[in-house]
Design a protein around this motif. Structure first.
Motif, PDB file in Angstrom:
ATOM      1  N   PHE A 144     109.380 -25.090  56.908  1.00  0.00           N
ATOM      2  CA  PHE A 144     107.876 -24.861  56.097  1.00  0.00           C
ATOM      3  C   PHE A 144     107.417 -26.207  56.713  1.00  0.00           C
ATOM      4  CE2 PHE A 144     105.291 -25.449  52.571  1.00  0.00           C
ATOM      5  CZ  PHE A 144     104.958 -23.832  52.326  1.00  0.00           C
ATOM      6  N   ILE A 145     105.962 -25.784  56.968  1.00  0.00           N
ATOM      7  CA  ILE A 145     105.001 -26.658  57.577  1.00  0.00           C
ATOM      8  C   ILE A 145     104.339 -27.205  56.358  1.00  0.00           C
ATOM      9  CG2 ILE A 145     102.951 -27.155  58.961  1.00  0.00           C
ATOM     10  CD1 ILE A 145     104.255 -25.114  60.881  1.00  0.00           C
ATOM     11  N   GLU A 146     104.204 -28.621  56.130  1.00  0.00           N
ATOM     12  CA  GLU A 146     103.344 -29.194  55.068  1.00  0.00           C
ATOM     13  C   GLU A 146     101.965 -29.382  55.526  1.00  0.00           C
ATOM     14  OE1 GLU A 146     105.128 -32.749  53.586  1.00  0.00           O
ATOM     15  OE2 GLU A 146     107.173 -31.906  53.255  1.00  0.00           O
ATOM     16  N   ARG A 147     101.067 -29.093  54.529  1.00  0.00           N
ATOM     17  CA  ARG A 147      99.679 -29.382  54.930  1.00  0.00           C
ATOM     18  C   ARG A 147      98.993 -30.194  54.098  1.00  0.00           C
ATOM     19  NH1 ARG A 147      96.649 -23.596  55.501  1.00  0.00           N
ATOM     20  NH2 ARG A 147      97.389 -23.857  57.459  1.00  0.00           N
ATOM     21  N   CYS A 148      97.986 -30.998  54.501  1.00  0.00           N
ATOM     22  CA  CYS A 148      97.151 -32.027  53.726  1.00  0.00           C
ATOM     23  C   CYS A 148      95.643 -31.525  54.152  1.00  0.00           C
ATOM     24  CB  CYS A 148      97.781 -33.265  54.193  1.00  0.00           C
ATOM     25  SG  CYS A 148      96.333 -34.882  53.344  1.00  0.00           S
ATOM     26  N   VAL A 149      94.855 -31.499  53.375  1.00  0.00           N
ATOM     27  CA  VAL A 149      93.442 -31.036  53.560  1.00  0.00           C
ATOM     28  C   VAL A 149      92.837 -32.412  53.259  1.00  0.00           C
ATOM     29  CG1 VAL A 149      91.625 -29.574  53.414  1.00  0.00           C
ATOM     30  CG2 VAL A 149      93.969 -28.667  53.686  1.00  0.00           C
ATOM     31  N   LYS A 150      91.848 -32.896  54.079  1.00  0.00           N
ATOM     32  CA  LYS A 150      90.923 -34.033  53.824  1.00  0.00           C
ATOM     33  C   LYS A 150      89.554 -33.551  54.036  1.00  0.00           C
ATOM     34  CE  LYS A 150      94.428 -37.071  54.975  1.00  0.00           C
ATOM     35  NZ  LYS A 150      94.935 -38.409  55.645  1.00  0.00           N
ATOM     36  N   ILE A 151      88.457 -33.949  53.228  1.00  0.00           N
ATOM     37  CA  ILE A 151      87.250 -33.816  53.376  1.00  0.00           C
ATOM     38  C   ILE A 151      86.463 -35.186  53.870  1.00  0.00           C
ATOM     39  CG2 ILE A 151      84.905 -33.319  52.178  1.00  0.00           C
ATOM     40  CD1 ILE A 151      87.007 -30.991  52.197  1.00  0.00           C
ATOM     41  N   GLU A 152      85.741 -35.058  54.858  1.00  0.00           N
ATOM     42  CA  GLU A 152      85.055 -36.421  55.399  1.00  0.00           C
ATOM     43  C   GLU A 152      83.355 -36.140  55.244  1.00  0.00           C
ATOM     44  OE1 GLU A 152      87.961 -37.857  59.036  1.00  0.00           O
ATOM     45  OE2 GLU A 152      86.774 -36.280  59.731  1.00  0.00           O
ATOM     46  N   ILE A 153      82.863 -37.328  54.917  1.00  0.00           N
ATOM     47  CA  ILE A 153      81.423 -37.387  54.700  1.00  0.00           C
ATOM     48  C   ILE A 153      80.790 -38.003  55.452  1.00  0.00           C
ATOM     49  CG2 ILE A 153      79.553 -37.552  53.085  1.00  0.00           C
ATOM     50  CD1 ILE A 153      81.560 -37.210  50.710  1.00  0.00           C
ATOM     51  N   PRO A 154      79.995 -37.594  56.631  1.00  0.00           N
ATOM     52  CA  PRO A 154      79.445 -38.620  57.613  1.00  0.00           C
ATOM     53  C   PRO A 154      78.719 -39.423  57.249  1.00  0.00           C
ATOM     54  CG  PRO A 154      78.295 -36.472  57.704  1.00  0.00           C
ATOM     55  CD  PRO A 154      79.679 -36.401  56.611  1.00  0.00           C
ATOM     56  N   GLY A 155      78.542 -40.753  57.924  1.00  0.00           N
ATOM     57  CA  GLY A 155      77.814 -41.979  57.326  1.00  0.00           C
ATOM     58  C   GLY A 155      76.538 -41.703  56.963  1.00  0.00           C
ATOM     59  N   ARG A 201     102.553 -23.524  55.110  1.00  0.00           N
ATOM     60  CA  ARG A 201     103.069 -22.240  55.736  1.00  0.00           C
ATOM     61  C   ARG A 201     104.237 -22.298  56.621  1.00  0.00           C
ATOM     62  NH1 ARG A 201     101.438 -22.054  60.918  1.00  0.00           N
ATOM     63  NH2 ARG A 201     100.290 -23.946  61.936  1.00  0.00           N
ATOM     64  N   MET A 202     104.781 -21.025  56.912  1.00  0.00           N
ATOM     65  CA  MET A 202     105.840 -21.062  57.742  1.00  0.00           C
ATOM     66  C   MET A 202     105.672 -21.077  59.429  1.00  0.00           C
ATOM     67  SD  MET A 202     108.139 -20.607  55.544  1.00  0.00           S
ATOM     68  CE  MET A 202     109.765 -19.989  56.651  1.00  0.00           C
ATOM     69  N   PRO A 203     106.003 -21.757  60.031  1.00  0.00           N
ATOM     70  CA  PRO A 203     105.760 -21.775  61.605  1.00  0.00           C
ATOM     71  C   PRO A 203     105.575 -20.579  62.343  1.00  0.00           C
ATOM     72  CG  PRO A 203     107.916 -22.681  61.464  1.00  0.00           C
ATOM     73  CD  PRO A 203     107.272 -22.158  59.840  1.00  0.00           C
ATOM     74  N   LEU A 204     104.580 -20.723  63.228  1.00  0.00           N
ATOM     75  CA  LEU A 204     104.358 -19.306  63.998  1.00  0.00           C
ATOM     76  C   LEU A 204     105.427 -19.685  65.067  1.00  0.00           C
ATOM     77  CD1 LEU A 204     100.440 -19.322  64.171  1.00  0.00           C
ATOM     78  CD2 LEU A 204     102.117 -17.962  62.637  1.00  0.00           C
ATOM     79  N   GLU A 205     105.663 -18.571  65.993  1.00  0.00           N
ATOM     80  CA  GLU A 205     106.337 -18.684  67.150  1.00  0.00           C
ATOM     81  C   GLU A 205     106.264 -19.826  68.130  1.00  0.00           C
ATOM     82  OE1 GLU A 205     108.530 -15.880  70.682  1.00  0.00           O
ATOM     83  OE2 GLU A 205     107.316 -15.023  68.893  1.00  0.00           O
ATOM     84  N   GLY A 206     107.145 -20.584  68.394  1.00  0.00           N
ATOM     85  CA  GLY A 206     106.717 -21.838  69.261  1.00  0.00           C
ATOM     86  C   GLY A 206     106.113 -23.033  68.838  1.00  0.00           C
ATOM     87  N   GLU A 207     105.747 -23.032  67.246  1.00  0.00           N
ATOM     88  CA  GLU A 207     105.331 -24.225  66.727  1.00  0.00           C
ATOM     89  C   GLU A 207     106.697 -25.115  66.436  1.00  0.00           C
ATOM     90  OE1 GLU A 207     101.189 -22.999  64.594  1.00  0.00           O
ATOM     91  OE2 GLU A 207     103.165 -22.685  63.632  1.00  0.00           O
ATOM     92  N   ALA A 208     106.498 -26.496  66.912  1.00  0.00           N
ATOM     93  CA  ALA A 208     107.567 -27.417  66.580  1.00  0.00           C
ATOM     94  C   ALA A 208     107.239 -28.208  65.635  1.00  0.00           C
ATOM     95  CB  ALA A 208     108.244 -27.897  67.834  1.00  0.00           C
ATOM     96  N   PHE A 209     105.816 -28.377  65.215  1.00  0.00           N
ATOM     97  CA  PHE A 209     105.636 -29.363  64.135  1.00  0.00           C
ATOM     98  C   PHE A 209     106.139 -29.210  62.957  1.00  0.00           C
ATOM     99  CE2 PHE A 209     101.915 -26.714  64.919  1.00  0.00           C
ATOM    100  CZ  PHE A 209     101.541 -26.631  63.436  1.00  0.00           C
ATOM    101  N   GLU A 210     106.016 -30.516  62.009  1.00  0.00           N
ATOM    102  CA  GLU A 210     106.520 -30.280  60.700  1.00  0.00           C
ATOM    103  C   GLU A 210     105.482 -30.152  59.580  1.00  0.00           C
ATOM    104  OE1 GLU A 210     109.312 -33.286  60.694  1.00  0.00           O
ATOM    105  OE2 GLU A 210     111.103 -32.136  61.182  1.00  0.00           O
TER     106      GLU A 210
END
Length: 197
Positions: A34-45, A136-145
């Motif tokens: 299972f691929i863990e996901r972290c979503v971040k919001i960036e506000i420009p200067g 999400r579940m990884p797509l075919e060929g995705e090796a990242f965690e």
């Protein structure tokens, strides 16, 4: 009889039961990755001193993550999104909406007195921008965690604020460097850099 006991991983000797070690990978096969996901919001200067982004949680399980809850009204909760922090909805069954608001208005009024979705001042994220916090579940060929998704605030259009996916960082198992993908800033007509006040 002794042979059967040994094959089962147990030897009975002198009234004592001895458990022989069994390798974990042989006894318990791994489940799906299972691929863990972290979503971040960036506000420009140029906007960071003027606006704050608020995460507004609604749903059946509105217990937000520890340390982020600052408002509780009618079962809904909201918190100021801190730079570099992963967005939290508290529970998979909850929904999360994002609003941009003037820092001065937030300070003067107080987050507990703002009616998100009804007041003029908080500007919701443009509905064309879909942000999914779920892993999400990884797509075919995705090796990242794990993956980190960065959404950068572009500005404001109409009554909404606009953001875009600006960067993705894919994290691999130990020993493999992360992969960083940068995405170009889109050209959107009619963007302004001032929030409702």
């Amino acid at each position: 009889m002794l042979l059967r006991a040994m094959l089962a991983g147990i030897i009975i000797a002198g009234g004592f039961v001895i458990n022989l070690p069994v390798k974990a990978e042989e006894s318990a096969p791994e489940g799906p990755r299972f691929i863990e996901r972290c979503v971040k919001i960036e506000i420009p200067g140029e906007l960071s001193n003027d606006i704050a982004v608020i995460a507004y949680i609604s749903g059946p399980q509105t217990r937000a993550a520890p340390g982020v809850l600052v408002k509780e009204s009618d079962g809904d909760k909201a918190y100021v999104v801190e730079p570099g922090a992963c967005l939290q909805s508290g529970h998979p069954d909850n929904s999360l909406a994002l609003y941009a608001i003037s820092r001065q208005y937030l300070q003067d009024r107080g987050i507990e007195n703002i009616r998100f979705g009804r007041d003029y001042h908080p500007q919701p994220l443009d509905p064309s921008v879909e942000i999914d916090l779920r892993g999400r579940m990884p797509l075919e060929g995705e090796a990242f965690e794990k993956e980190e998704l960065y959404y950068s605030v572009l500005g404001f259009k109409g009554d909404n604020f606009v953001a875009y996916l600006s960067r993705r960082i894919s994290g691999y198992p130990e020993g493999t460097p992360d992969t960083v993908e940068e995405y170009p800033r889109p050209e959107i007509a009619g963007i302004r850099m001032t929030v409702n006040r």
